[in-house]
Design a protein around this motif. Structure first.
Motif, PDB file in Angstrom:
ATOM      1  N   HIS A 221       0.881  -1.169   0.000  1.00  0.00           N
ATOM      2  CA  HIS A 221       0.000   0.000   0.000  1.00  0.00           C
ATOM      3  C   HIS A 221       0.919   1.219   0.000  1.00  0.00           C
ATOM      4  O   HIS A 221       1.536   1.537   1.017  1.00  0.00           O
ATOM      5  CB  HIS A 221      -0.878  -0.018   1.257  1.00  0.00           C
ATOM      6  N   LEU A 222       1.032   1.878  -1.144  1.00  0.00           N
ATOM      7  CA  LEU A 222       2.052   2.908  -1.304  1.00  0.00           C
ATOM      8  C   LEU A 222       1.895   4.046  -0.300  1.00  0.00           C
ATOM      9  O   LEU A 222       2.876   4.540   0.255  1.00  0.00           O
ATOM     10  CB  LEU A 222       2.034   3.448  -2.737  1.00  0.00           C
ATOM     11  N   LYS A 223       0.659   4.471  -0.039  1.00  0.00           N
ATOM     12  CA  LYS A 223       0.479   5.583   0.893  1.00  0.00           C
ATOM     13  C   LYS A 223       0.889   5.182   2.299  1.00  0.00           C
ATOM     14  O   LYS A 223       1.533   5.961   3.017  1.00  0.00           O
ATOM     15  CB  LYS A 223      -0.980   6.061   0.881  1.00  0.00           C
ATOM     16  N   GLN A 224       0.541   3.967   2.720  1.00  0.00           N
ATOM     17  CA  GLN A 224       0.946   3.515   4.051  1.00  0.00           C
ATOM     18  C   GLN A 224       2.450   3.287   4.113  1.00  0.00           C
ATOM     19  O   GLN A 224       3.040   3.280   5.191  1.00  0.00           O
ATOM     20  CB  GLN A 224       0.189   2.239   4.435  1.00  0.00           C
ATOM     21  N   CYS A 225       3.076   3.126   2.970  1.00  0.00           N
ATOM     22  CA  CYS A 225       4.512   2.927   2.921  1.00  0.00           C
ATOM     23  C   CYS A 225       5.259   4.233   3.192  1.00  0.00           C
ATOM     24  O   CYS A 225       6.221   4.255   3.956  1.00  0.00           O
ATOM     25  CB  CYS A 225       4.901   2.363   1.550  1.00  0.00           C
ATOM     26  N   TRP A 226       4.799   5.338   2.592  1.00  0.00           N
ATOM     27  CA  TRP A 226       5.580   6.577   2.710  1.00  0.00           C
ATOM     28  C   TRP A 226       5.033   7.590   3.710  1.00  0.00           C
ATOM     29  O   TRP A 226       5.676   8.613   3.976  1.00  0.00           O
ATOM     30  CB  TRP A 226       5.771   7.243   1.353  1.00  0.00           C
ATOM     31  N   ARG A 227       3.877   7.334   4.339  1.00  0.00           N
ATOM     32  CA  ARG A 227       3.348   8.324   5.274  1.00  0.00           C
ATOM     33  C   ARG A 227       4.266   8.466   6.499  1.00  0.00           C
ATOM     34  O   ARG A 227       4.758   7.485   7.046  1.00  0.00           O
ATOM     35  CB  ARG A 227       1.932   7.963   5.710  1.00  0.00           C
ATOM     36  N   HIS A 228       4.478   9.703   6.900  1.00  0.00           N
ATOM     37  CA  HIS A 228       5.446   9.998   7.948  1.00  0.00           C
ATOM     38  C   HIS A 228       4.901   9.762   9.353  1.00  0.00           C
ATOM     39  O   HIS A 228       3.694   9.774   9.586  1.00  0.00           O
ATOM     40  CB  HIS A 228       5.902  11.453   7.829  1.00  0.00           C
ATOM     41  N   ILE A 229       5.829   9.575  10.271  1.00  0.00           N
ATOM     42  CA  ILE A 229       5.521   9.531  11.694  1.00  0.00           C
ATOM     43  C   ILE A 229       5.581  10.966  12.206  1.00  0.00           C
ATOM     44  O   ILE A 229       6.600  11.639  12.035  1.00  0.00           O
ATOM     45  CB  ILE A 229       6.550   8.661  12.441  1.00  0.00           C
ATOM     46  N   PRO A 230       4.511  11.491  12.819  1.00  0.00           N
ATOM     47  CA  PRO A 230       4.549  12.872  13.322  1.00  0.00           C
ATOM     48  C   PRO A 230       5.462  12.982  14.539  1.00  0.00           C
ATOM     49  O   PRO A 230       5.349  12.186  15.480  1.00  0.00           O
ATOM     50  CB  PRO A 230       3.088  13.167  13.676  1.00  0.00           C
ATOM     51  N   ILE A 231       6.374  13.954  14.512  1.00  0.00           N
ATOM     52  CA  ILE A 231       7.339  14.141  15.591  1.00  0.00           C
ATOM     53  C   ILE A 231       7.285  15.593  16.052  1.00  0.00           C
ATOM     54  O   ILE A 231       7.467  16.517  15.251  1.00  0.00           O
ATOM     55  CB  ILE A 231       8.762  13.791  15.132  1.00  0.00           C
ATOM     56  N   ALA A 232       7.026  15.814  17.338  1.00  0.00           N
ATOM     57  CA  ALA A 232       6.990  17.176  17.884  1.00  0.00           C
ATOM     58  C   ALA A 232       8.400  17.756  17.880  1.00  0.00           C
ATOM     59  O   ALA A 232       9.362  17.071  18.239  1.00  0.00           O
ATOM     60  CB  ALA A 232       6.427  17.165  19.302  1.00  0.00           C
ATOM     61  N   PRO A 233       8.544  19.029  17.484  1.00  0.00           N
ATOM     62  CA  PRO A 233       9.887  19.622  17.381  1.00  0.00           C
ATOM     63  C   PRO A 233      10.468  20.083  18.720  1.00  0.00           C
ATOM     64  O   PRO A 233      11.636  20.467  18.773  1.00  0.00           O
ATOM     65  CB  PRO A 233       9.652  20.819  16.454  1.00  0.00           C
ATOM     66  N   ALA A 234       9.667  20.051  19.779  1.00  0.00           N
ATOM     67  CA  ALA A 234      10.121  20.550  21.080  1.00  0.00           C
ATOM     68  C   ALA A 234       9.265  19.912  22.169  1.00  0.00           C
ATOM     69  O   ALA A 234       8.207  19.340  21.885  1.00  0.00           O
ATOM     70  CB  ALA A 234      10.004  22.075  21.130  1.00  0.00           C
ATOM     71  N   PRO A 235       9.725  19.996  23.446  1.00  0.00           N
ATOM     72  CA  PRO A 235       8.926  19.423  24.542  1.00  0.00           C
ATOM     73  C   PRO A 235       7.509  19.985  24.581  1.00  0.00           C
ATOM     74  O   PRO A 235       7.278  21.164  24.297  1.00  0.00           O
ATOM     75  CB  PRO A 235       9.719  19.826  25.789  1.00  0.00           C
ATOM     76  N   VAL A 236       6.564  19.111  24.917  1.00  0.00           N
ATOM     77  CA  VAL A 236       5.140  19.436  24.885  1.00  0.00           C
ATOM     78  C   VAL A 236       4.576  19.317  26.297  1.00  0.00           C
ATOM     79  O   VAL A 236       4.837  18.333  26.996  1.00  0.00           O
ATOM     80  CB  VAL A 236       4.400  18.485  23.920  1.00  0.00           C
ATOM     81  N   SER A 237       3.795  20.313  26.716  1.00  0.00           N
ATOM     82  CA  SER A 237       3.185  20.260  28.048  1.00  0.00           C
ATOM     83  C   SER A 237       1.869  19.501  28.029  1.00  0.00           C
ATOM     84  O   SER A 237       1.535  18.805  28.986  1.00  0.00           O
ATOM     85  CB  SER A 237       2.968  21.677  28.590  1.00  0.00           C
ATOM     86  N   ARG A 238       1.112  19.617  26.946  1.00  0.00           N
ATOM     87  CA  ARG A 238      -0.148  18.892  26.852  1.00  0.00           C
ATOM     88  C   ARG A 238      -0.527  18.661  25.398  1.00  0.00           C
ATOM     89  O   ARG A 238      -0.106  19.399  24.494  1.00  0.00           O
ATOM     90  CB  ARG A 238      -1.283  19.609  27.588  1.00  0.00           C
ATOM     91  N   VAL A 239      -1.311  17.620  25.198  1.00  0.00           N
ATOM     92  CA  VAL A 239      -1.804  17.255  23.868  1.00  0.00           C
ATOM     93  C   VAL A 239      -3.305  17.067  23.967  1.00  0.00           C
ATOM     94  O   VAL A 239      -3.788  16.315  24.823  1.00  0.00           O
ATOM     95  CB  VAL A 239      -1.148  15.953  23.363  1.00  0.00           C
ATOM     96  N   ARG A 240      -4.026  17.753  23.110  1.00  0.00           N
ATOM     97  CA  ARG A 240      -5.482  17.608  23.063  1.00  0.00           C
ATOM     98  C   ARG A 240      -5.834  16.903  21.761  1.00  0.00           C
ATOM     99  O   ARG A 240      -5.546  17.401  20.666  1.00  0.00           O
ATOM    100  CB  ARG A 240      -6.163  18.981  23.134  1.00  0.00           C
ATOM    101  N   LEU A 241      -6.440  15.735  21.883  1.00  0.00           N
ATOM    102  CA  LEU A 241      -6.803  14.930  20.715  1.00  0.00           C
ATOM    103  C   LEU A 241      -8.298  15.028  20.468  1.00  0.00           C
ATOM    104  O   LEU A 241      -9.093  14.939  21.408  1.00  0.00           O
ATOM    105  CB  LEU A 241      -6.410  13.474  20.932  1.00  0.00           C
ATOM    106  N   ALA A 242      -8.682  15.203  19.214  1.00  0.00           N
ATOM    107  CA  ALA A 242     -10.104  15.323  18.879  1.00  0.00           C
ATOM    108  C   ALA A 242     -10.323  14.871  17.447  1.00  0.00           C
ATOM    109  O   ALA A 242      -9.436  14.974  16.594  1.00  0.00           O
ATOM    110  CB  ALA A 242     -10.575  16.765  19.068  1.00  0.00           C
ATOM    111  N   TRP A 243     -11.526  14.369  17.198  1.00  0.00           N
ATOM    112  CA  TRP A 243     -11.905  14.004  15.840  1.00  0.00           C
ATOM    113  C   TRP A 243     -12.164  15.257  15.012  1.00  0.00           C
ATOM    114  O   TRP A 243     -12.719  16.234  15.497  1.00  0.00           O
ATOM    115  CB  TRP A 243     -13.178  13.166  15.852  1.00  0.00           C
ATOM    116  N   TYR A 244     -11.747  15.186  13.744  1.00  0.00           N
ATOM    117  CA  TYR A 244     -12.074  16.242  12.789  1.00  0.00           C
ATOM    118  C   TYR A 244     -12.931  15.597  11.713  1.00  0.00           C
ATOM    119  O   TYR A 244     -12.467  14.745  10.958  1.00  0.00           O
ATOM    120  CB  TYR A 244     -10.806  16.844  12.186  1.00  0.00           C
ATOM    121  N   SER A 245     -14.207  15.986  11.699  1.00  0.00           N
ATOM    122  CA  SER A 245     -15.166  15.320  10.808  1.00  0.00           C
ATOM    123  C   SER A 245     -15.685  16.217   9.704  1.00  0.00           C
ATOM    124  O   SER A 245     -16.598  15.834   8.969  1.00  0.00           O
ATOM    125  CB  SER A 245     -16.363  14.802  11.624  1.00  0.00           C
TER     126      SER A 245
END
Length: 290
Positions: free
Chosen positions: A140-164
């Motif tokens: 699956h070419l897209k699953q092959c090249w999709r990147h891993i998201p990496i934060a560029p600096a220390p993070v105090s909090r992460v808010r996760l939510a669906w975007y529909s």
């Protein structure tokens, strides 16, 4: 020698080597993760053993009957040390190289992509065995090249939510819309009605074809210190584990999302919405601009 004159087998040999490199970098990252057990949060999954990351990173295959536009997601947050973060950056570098090679191969000989999808798994007997036993079909070419998201600096909090509310909008001309309608059953009453509607507008009018996108997960990152550009937060759409620096050896504060995406639109409609409310050509999801 340019890609236009470079023999296709040279490009295929190069992508073979780069895929081997990608698998090797994934293996190194997985071994390191499994040995250091960094703080990890996974979405809607039992804790399980640490091999889940290896399985997620190696999931680059089409399942039988899978829509080529669909991808399988692995939502998680990992608080990684510098060594592990460097390994994830190396994986992303290998993925970027593969994406570039696939583009060059497609430009040189589009039909060669089918060969790429089937030949690469055969280079790794263990992966080929997984494909055979699991009913997976090909790379699956897209699953092959999709990147891993990496934060560029220390993070105090992460808010996760669906975007529909995501959607893609493609501009189409009246002539293109007519061609698309004629490819349907032009004798059908509902198609004739739409053809007549189309004939009643100016031939130079620009229309919009709208495709609603599948719900996706969005992570809002709040940094411990402002970034060099002054920003204190950043949003990422994530389909793979989000990697954040292990600030004091722990995960940042997490606000988890609901287990399932909302069934209705969650964002207020923009007042400057440029498209009409109702589709002009329903069979094609084509709208007129206001």
């Amino acid at each position: 020698m340019t890609d236009a004159t470079l023999p296709i087998y040279h490009l295929l040999h190069e992508i073979d080597a780069q895929f081997d490199q990608l698998v090797a970098t994934i293996e190194r990252a997985a071994v390191l993760y499994e040995s250091c057990h960094p703080p990890t949060w996974r979405f809607c999954r039992a804790p399980g053993d640490s091999s889940w990351l290896r399985e997620a990173l190696l999931d680059m295959w089409h399942q039988q009957g899978q829509d080529g536009r669909e991808t399988r997601n692995y939502i998680a947050v990992i608080a990684a040390n510098d060594e592990l973060i460097n390994e994830f950056h190396t994986i992303n570098h290998a993925k970027s190289h593969i994406s570039d090679l696939l583009t060059r191969i497609k430009q040189a000989e589009p039909n060669a992509l089918n060969d790429v999808k089937s030949r690469l798994p055969r280079r790794h007997p263990s992966l080929n065995e997984v494909l055979r036993k699991s009913g997976f079909a090909r790379l699956h070419l897209k699953q092959c090249w999709r990147h891993i998201p990496i934060a560029p600096a220390p993070v105090s909090r992460v808010r996760l939510a669906w975007y529909s509310s995501g959607r893609s909008i493609k501009r189409v001309s009246v002539q293109e819309a007519e061609h698309k309608l004629l490819q349907l059953d032009s004798d059908a009453p509902h198609v004739r009605i739409q053809l007549n509607k189309l004939a009643g507008i100016p031939s130079n009018e620009v229309l919009a074809q709208v495709q609603t996108q599948a719900p996706l997960m969005r992570a809002n990152l709040f940094f411990v210190e402002p970034l060099a550009d002054g920003h204190t937060r950043r949003a990422h759409n994530i389909a793979m584990p989000l990697i954040v620096p292990a600030n004091e050896g722990r995960l940042p504060h997490l606000k988890a999302p609901s287990d399932t995406p909302p069934t209705t639109r969650t964002r207020a409609k923009r007042r400057d919405e440029k498209l009409e409310d109702e589709p002009f050509l329903p069979s094609l999801r084509i709208f007129r601009y206001r």
